[in-house]
Design a protein around this motif. Sequence first.
Motif, PDB file in Angstrom:
ATOM      1  N   ASN A   1       0.925  -1.250   0.141  1.00  0.00           N
ATOM      2  CA  ASN A   1      -0.026   0.157   0.010  1.00  0.00           C
ATOM      3  C   ASN A   1       0.841   1.346   0.066  1.00  0.00           C
ATOM      4  N   GLU A   2       1.994   1.389  -0.589  1.00  0.00           N
ATOM      5  CA  GLU A   2       2.981   2.412  -0.780  1.00  0.00           C
ATOM      6  C   GLU A   2       2.436   2.995  -1.911  1.00  0.00           C
ATOM      7  N   THR A   3       2.382   4.383  -2.021  1.00  0.00           N
ATOM      8  CA  THR A   3       1.818   5.286  -3.171  1.00  0.00           C
ATOM      9  C   THR A   3       3.499   5.762  -4.118  1.00  0.00           C
ATOM     10  N   ASP A   4       3.163   5.989  -5.075  1.00  0.00           N
ATOM     11  CA  ASP A   4       4.452   6.746  -5.681  1.00  0.00           C
ATOM     12  C   ASP A   4       4.463   8.254  -5.276  1.00  0.00           C
ATOM     13  N   ILE A   5       5.742   8.398  -4.839  1.00  0.00           N
ATOM     14  CA  ILE A   5       5.930   9.700  -4.074  1.00  0.00           C
ATOM     15  C   ILE A   5       7.145  10.380  -4.842  1.00  0.00           C
ATOM     16  N   SER A   6       7.285   9.950  -6.026  1.00  0.00           N
ATOM     17  CA  SER A   6       8.342  10.680  -7.061  1.00  0.00           C
ATOM     18  C   SER A   6       8.169  12.148  -7.068  1.00  0.00           C
ATOM     19  N   TRP A   7       9.353  12.893  -7.388  1.00  0.00           N
ATOM     20  CA  TRP A   7       9.442  14.138  -7.461  1.00  0.00           C
ATOM     21  C   TRP A   7       8.381  14.707  -8.971  1.00  0.00           C
ATOM     22  N   GLU A   8       7.810  15.600  -8.906  1.00  0.00           N
ATOM     23  CA  GLU A   8       6.719  15.940  -9.940  1.00  0.00           C
ATOM     24  C   GLU A   8       6.851  17.257 -10.673  1.00  0.00           C
ATOM     25  N   ASP A   9       7.337  18.050  -9.823  1.00  0.00           N
ATOM     26  CA  ASP A   9       7.736  19.528 -10.235  1.00  0.00           C
ATOM     27  C   ASP A   9       8.839  19.891 -10.901  1.00  0.00           C
ATOM     28  N   TRP A  10       9.084  19.450 -12.143  1.00  0.00           N
ATOM     29  CA  TRP A  10      10.610  19.726 -12.799  1.00  0.00           C
ATOM     30  C   TRP A  10      10.597  21.150 -13.368  1.00  0.00           C
ATOM     31  N   ARG A  11       9.564  21.935 -13.376  1.00  0.00           N
ATOM     32  CA  ARG A  11       9.909  23.307 -13.615  1.00  0.00           C
ATOM     33  C   ARG A  11      10.810  24.081 -12.885  1.00  0.00           C
ATOM     34  N   VAL A  12      10.991  23.695 -11.377  1.00  0.00           N
ATOM     35  CA  VAL A  12      11.822  24.375 -10.597  1.00  0.00           C
ATOM     36  C   VAL A  12      12.957  24.638 -11.020  1.00  0.00           C
ATOM     37  N   SER A  13      13.791  25.442 -10.537  1.00  0.00           N
ATOM     38  CA  SER A  13      15.159  25.639 -10.812  1.00  0.00           C
ATOM     39  C   SER A  13      15.980  26.153  -9.352  1.00  0.00           C
ATOM     40  N   GLY A  14      17.097  26.050  -9.409  1.00  0.00           N
ATOM     41  CA  GLY A  14      17.936  26.887  -8.210  1.00  0.00           C
ATOM     42  C   GLY A  14      18.293  25.799  -7.192  1.00  0.00           C
ATOM     43  N   TYR A  15      17.930  24.551  -7.251  1.00  0.00           N
ATOM     44  CA  TYR A  15      18.150  23.480  -6.258  1.00  0.00           C
ATOM     45  C   TYR A  15      19.755  22.964  -6.576  1.00  0.00           C
ATOM     46  N   THR A  16      20.322  22.489  -5.437  1.00  0.00           N
ATOM     47  CA  THR A  16      21.518  21.975  -5.403  1.00  0.00           C
ATOM     48  C   THR A  16      21.818  20.684  -6.449  1.00  0.00           C
ATOM     49  N   GLY A  17      20.778  19.775  -6.289  1.00  0.00           N
ATOM     50  CA  GLY A  17      21.086  18.638  -6.942  1.00  0.00           C
ATOM     51  C   GLY A  17      20.006  17.809  -6.597  1.00  0.00           C
ATOM     52  N   ILE A  18      20.083  16.282  -6.932  1.00  0.00           N
ATOM     53  CA  ILE A  18      19.262  15.419  -6.580  1.00  0.00           C
ATOM     54  C   ILE A  18      19.792  14.139  -6.095  1.00  0.00           C
ATOM     55  N   GLU A  19      18.842  13.359  -5.393  1.00  0.00           N
ATOM     56  CA  GLU A  19      19.215  12.375  -4.460  1.00  0.00           C
ATOM     57  C   GLU A  19      19.276  11.004  -5.788  1.00  0.00           C
ATOM     58  N   LEU A  20      20.227  11.025  -6.392  1.00  0.00           N
ATOM     59  CA  LEU A  20      20.198  10.040  -7.518  1.00  0.00           C
ATOM     60  C   LEU A  20      20.116   8.641  -7.023  1.00  0.00           C
ATOM     61  N   TRP A  21      20.629   8.381  -6.134  1.00  0.00           N
ATOM     62  CA  TRP A  21      20.375   6.783  -5.546  1.00  0.00           C
ATOM     63  C   TRP A  21      20.046   7.008  -4.014  1.00  0.00           C
ATOM     64  N   ASN A  22      18.566   6.154  -3.947  1.00  0.00           N
ATOM     65  CA  ASN A  22      18.032   6.377  -2.807  1.00  0.00           C
ATOM     66  C   ASN A  22      18.095   4.897  -2.011  1.00  0.00           C
ATOM     67  N   GLY A  23      18.731   4.506  -1.186  1.00  0.00           N
ATOM     68  CA  GLY A  23      18.771   2.899  -0.782  1.00  0.00           C
ATOM     69  C   GLY A  23      17.567   2.515  -0.087  1.00  0.00           C
ATOM     70  N   PHE A  24      16.675   3.150   0.189  1.00  0.00           N
ATOM     71  CA  PHE A  24      15.472   2.603   0.805  1.00  0.00           C
ATOM     72  C   PHE A  24      14.252   2.495  -0.362  1.00  0.00           C
ATOM     73  N   SER A  25      14.285   3.505  -1.288  1.00  0.00           N
ATOM     74  CA  SER A  25      13.230   3.661  -2.205  1.00  0.00           C
ATOM     75  C   SER A  25      13.567   2.650  -3.420  1.00  0.00           C
ATOM     76  N   GLU A  26      14.852   2.087  -3.305  1.00  0.00           N
ATOM     77  CA  GLU A  26      15.236   1.226  -4.385  1.00  0.00           C
ATOM     78  C   GLU A  26      14.621  -0.170  -3.821  1.00  0.00           C
ATOM     79  N   LEU A  27      14.114  -0.550  -2.975  1.00  0.00           N
ATOM     80  CA  LEU A  27      13.279  -1.698  -2.432  1.00  0.00           C
ATOM     81  C   LEU A  27      11.775  -1.876  -3.202  1.00  0.00           C
ATOM     82  N   LYS A  28      11.654  -0.582  -3.829  1.00  0.00           N
ATOM     83  CA  LYS A  28      10.373  -0.878  -4.527  1.00  0.00           C
ATOM     84  C   LYS A  28      10.567  -1.298  -5.792  1.00  0.00           C
ATOM     85  N   MET A  29      11.785  -1.247  -6.478  1.00  0.00           N
ATOM     86  CA  MET A  29      12.210  -1.703  -7.799  1.00  0.00           C
ATOM     87  C   MET A  29      12.447  -3.155  -7.732  1.00  0.00           C
TER      88      MET A  29
END
Length: 352
Positions: A123-151
Motif C-alpha cells: 500500500n505504498e504510493t508513488d512519491i516521485s518528484w513531480e514539479d520539474w519546472r523548478v530551478s535553483g536546487y543544488t542537486g538530486i538524490e540520484l540513488w536512494n537506498g530505501f526507495s530502491e526496495l520498490k524496484m
Amino acid sequence: MHELTINLHMHTTYSDGSGTHADLARAAIKSGLDAILVSDHNIWVQGLESYHRNGKQRVLLLVGEEVHDQGRDPQKNHLLVFGAERELATLADDPQALIDAVRQAGGVSFIAHPVDPELPAFNETDISWEDWRVSGYTGIELWNGFSELKMVIKDKLDGLFYAYYPEFIARGPHPKALRIWDNLLTSGRRVVAVGGSDAHASKMRMGPLRKTIFPYEFHFSTVNTHLLVPQPLTGDLLADRKMIYTALAAGHAFIGYDLPAPTRGFRFSAQGKEKSALMGDELPAEGGVTLQVKAPKRADLRLLKDGKVLKAVEGELITHITTEPGVYRVEAYLRFLGRKRGWIFSNPIYVR
C-alpha cells in the motif's frame, strides 16, 4: 584533497524513524563514517548538532530536514534541506519558494527520491518528484537506498525475503533517475548527484515475526556519498559543517555502494591547458583535456559523455584525451551476490 565518507537522508523518532540521534551516531561510528546528515520529515531539530565519540572514534552529526507538503495526496515533491539553519516546512506547498528560501539562507537542497514508484503489495504510493519546472536546487538524490526496495519487491513474500537478506536489494540508481539527471546536465544545468540511505530502521510485524527492517548500521554500510575536501575534519563543528556543505554545493563528490567493496580512493579528475579539475568542476576544452579515472579495484568502468558511454574497460584505470565540450562522468559496476551491481557513480566534470 582529503576524502570523507558521509551518509545523508535518515530519520529518527522525531518523525518516522525508530532511533534517536544518539542511536544513529553510534551506528555511524560502528560503520566508520565521518559524518551523517539527519533529515526528519518537516521538522528542523535544533541543538543536536555535535561530534559523537566512542573512544578514539568520532562522527559528526549534522541536522537538516526533509520537507514535503503533508496536505497533498500523494505526498510528492520531497526536498532535502541542509545548512539553512531555520525551519522551512511552512513553504512545503510551494517547491520553488522553498528552494529559493534555502538558497537565500545559504543552504543546499536536493530533490529526494526523484523516482519513487508505488508498491501496491504494501500500500505504498508513488512519491516521485513531480514539479520539474523548478530551478535553483543544488542537486538530486540520484540513488536512494530505501526507495530502491520498490524496484525489486513484487509481493509480500519478496518483502519478507529482502527484510532478512537486504544485501540482495541494491542494483544501482533507478534508470529513469539517471535519464532525468543526464537530461538536466545536457540542458546546461549544474546538478549535483548524491546518494542517500533514507534510513528508518522500521519495525516489521508479520504474524509472529518481528524484525527491524534495514537497521541503521546496515544502511550506513551501503549507499554513501564520498566528499573531497581540502583537509580532514578538525573537530570544530562550525568549520567542519561549512567544509562539508561547501563540498556538497560544488559537487566534489561521488556516490559509492560500499557493501561489495570499499569505494574509498576512487578518483575522477581532468587536466586542461592551464588548470586541473575535480568532480563538479568546469574547465575549457580549448587546448585539450585529459580525463583520468582511477578505481580502488578492478571493475566494469565506464566513462560517459552527455549520458552516453564513451569508453568502457574492465580494469582500474581510464585515460581519455578530448577537445570536445561535454558533460563527462563515470559509472563503475561490480559482480556481487550473483549479479552485476552499481558500485560508483561520479559527479560530472564540465568541459565547456
